[in-house]
Design a protein around this motif. Structure first.
Motif, mmCIF file in Angstrom:
data_model
loop_
_atom_site.group_PDB
_atom_site.id
_atom_site.type_symbol
_atom_site.label_atom_id
_atom_site.label_comp_id
_atom_site.label_asym_id
_atom_site.label_seq_id
_atom_site.Cartn_x
_atom_site.Cartn_y
_atom_site.Cartn_z
ATOM 1 N N THR A 130 -31.630 -43.922 47.085
ATOM 2 C CA THR A 130 -31.150 -44.606 45.605
ATOM 3 C C THR A 130 -30.940 -46.309 46.239
ATOM 4 N N LEU A 131 -31.353 -47.000 45.119
ATOM 5 C CA LEU A 131 -31.315 -48.405 45.405
ATOM 6 C C LEU A 131 -30.911 -49.095 44.168
ATOM 7 N N PRO A 132 -29.851 -50.004 44.483
ATOM 8 C CA PRO A 132 -28.903 -50.621 43.485
ATOM 9 C C PRO A 132 -30.002 -51.812 42.830
ATOM 10 N N ILE A 133 -29.956 -51.621 41.409
ATOM 11 C CA ILE A 133 -30.907 -52.556 40.529
ATOM 12 C C ILE A 133 -29.993 -53.566 39.835
ATOM 13 N N SER A 134 -30.708 -54.489 39.113
ATOM 14 C CA SER A 134 -29.923 -55.320 38.322
ATOM 15 C C SER A 134 -30.029 -54.810 36.785
ATOM 16 N N LYS A 135 -29.353 -55.289 36.019
ATOM 17 C CA LYS A 135 -29.335 -54.703 34.558
ATOM 18 C C LYS A 135 -30.586 -55.173 34.028
ATOM 19 N N ALA A 136 -31.379 -56.078 34.196
ATOM 20 C CA ALA A 136 -32.544 -56.511 33.799
ATOM 21 C C ALA A 136 -33.569 -55.254 34.404
ATOM 22 N N THR A 137 -33.747 -55.083 35.449
ATOM 23 C CA THR A 137 -34.577 -53.760 35.949
ATOM 24 C C THR A 137 -34.045 -52.671 35.369
ATOM 25 N N ALA A 138 -32.878 -52.419 35.157
ATOM 26 C CA ALA A 138 -32.448 -51.083 34.432
ATOM 27 C C ALA A 138 -32.885 -50.914 33.023
ATOM 28 N N ALA A 139 -32.814 -52.077 32.542
ATOM 29 C CA ALA A 139 -33.327 -52.250 30.837
ATOM 30 C C ALA A 139 -34.844 -52.038 31.075
ATOM 31 N N VAL A 140 -35.725 -52.553 31.807
ATOM 32 C CA VAL A 140 -37.204 -52.172 31.959
ATOM 33 C C VAL A 140 -37.283 -50.549 32.081
ATOM 34 N N ILE A 141 -36.613 -50.167 32.835
ATOM 35 C CA ILE A 141 -36.654 -48.721 33.176
ATOM 36 C C ILE A 141 -36.468 -47.823 31.839
ATOM 37 N N THR A 142 -35.222 -48.263 31.193
ATOM 38 C CA THR A 142 -34.676 -47.545 29.971
ATOM 39 C C THR A 142 -35.492 -47.521 28.848
#
Length: 373
Positions: free
Chosen positions: A199-211
């Motif tokens: 697991t790798l912590p990610i920023s909200k912007a990166t999480a938004a791309v994945i979502t």
């Protein structure tokens, strides 16, 4: 070597297992050649081998590197692989009575100190300048138009996370997980080191791309169970969305070539005085692994606020780039804090492979975090 190969192969994953095994065996080939050239018996009598024979092997590799016959990296890998295999054959008991290497002296071995130092500035020379990264991020829409949404998302995640291309390409649809603090992390498999479920912590912007990509995939394949879907499904011969994208490099390369020149500041001398000019950056240096080098270099340097302000790919996209290296994360959003490792090893620690070097060591396990190969 057959016994060693049978022991090593089950712990290898990925598409280049054969190539990796051949690289490791190259160290033993080089050692055999050294013994053949420098011993009267050609190295055919294991009981007579000793530490001086290993020293001769190391000296020969140093000579070949100095004369340009092999690169410094090849020299390092040959020594590292030879040491790993020699240690492993002893663990497997191949030097015991009735075994192929019976009576092989314990002094015929390599220590950590025998591995040459890495050449200096290895990653910095491949690091992409700030101006190049900014222009790439500003033109991601053009990448999507010239290729596909999946390629665009793959490149965004490569930039954001610094993971290997195959680790991003093979992400399952459900690749987000919350850590104990409630923050989203990326779950991926490190196939090269057989470290699954990292697991790798990610920023909200990166999480938004994945979502957003997850929602697009669910709309495209509504009848396929989410557990069987890929985050980046292949557009070819993939009616159920179970196959991952296989081509990232070619469309990304065409996109980079199509962009205007990347102008970067360079100091030149004019009339004996230094002068700052803008010169085109060599596009051949913008390759997939350069994003990984960028992240490696950033995480190896002090994380100052000035350094973190150079790239704005979204509101906080660069935050993912600075959240740590290969599974390490900060305890707090502001300041370094203490780091902790997240991820579950797929094999026991004593057998786990870290890149080309085993974590389990005959000289004692070293209390240090496993690095991504």
């Amino acid at each position: 070597m057959k016994v060693w190969a049978a022991d090593e192969l089950p712990r290898r994953r990925g598409k280049s297992v054969r190539h990796a095994m051949q690289n490791m065996l190259a160290g033993i080939v080089a050692l055999s050649e050294s013994l053949r050239l420098q011993r009267p018996d050609g190295g055919h009598l294991p009981v007579l081998l000793d530490r001086p024979d290993m020293v001769n092997f190391l000296n020969r590799l140093a000579f070949l590197a100095e004369t340009g016959k092999i690169s410094p990296y090849t020299r390092i890998n040959l020594v590292r692989h030879t040491r790993q295999i020699m240690n492993r054959v002893r663990v497997l008991g191949l030097t015991g009575p009735g075994q192929p290497l019976e009576s092989l002296p314990a002094s015929f071995a390599l220590s950590l100190q025998d591995i040459p130092d890495e050449p200096g500035d290895t990653e910095a020379g491949r690091d992409l300048p700030d101006e190049v990264m900014r222009q790439l991020c500003d033109n991601l829409d053009l990448l999507e138009k010239s290729s596909s949404r999946e390629v665009r998302v793959a490149v965004e995640l490569l930039i954001d996370t610094g993971r290997r291309p195959d680790e991003i390409a093979t992400l399952p649809l459900e690749c987000l997980r919350k850590d104990p603090d409630g923050k989203l992390t990326l779950v991926y498999d490190n196939h090269k080191a057989y470290w699954l479920g990292r697991t790798l912590p990610i920023s909200k912007a990166t999480a938004a791309v994945i979502t957003a990509q997850q929602e697009a995939v669910r709309r495209r394949f509504p009848d396929t169970p989410a557990a069987e879907l890929k985050l980046l499904p292949s557009p070819v011969a993939n009616p159920e969305g179970k196959k991952s994208i296989t081509t990232i490099g070619d469309p990304r390369r065409a996109w980079v070539v199509s962009l205007p020149d990347f102008l970067v500041p360079v100091v030149v001398e004019e009339h004996g005085q230094p002068k700052l000019v803008m010169l085109p950056f060599d596009k051949s240096k913008i390759f997939l692994y350069a994003y990984r080098c960028r992240r490696t270099c950033e995480c190896a340097q002090p994380r100052t606020s000035e350094r973190a302000q150079f790239l704005r790919c979204g509101e906080s996209r660069f935050g993912s780039l600075l959240l740590g290296l290969f599974g390490w994360r900060r305890a707090a959003d502001d300041g370094l804090g203490s780091a902790s490792l997240v991820g579950t090893p797929a094999v026991p620690r004593s057998l786990r492979v870290r890149g080309d070097e085993p974590v389990g060591d005959l000289e004692g396990d070293r209390a240090e975090p496993p690095h991504g190969p």
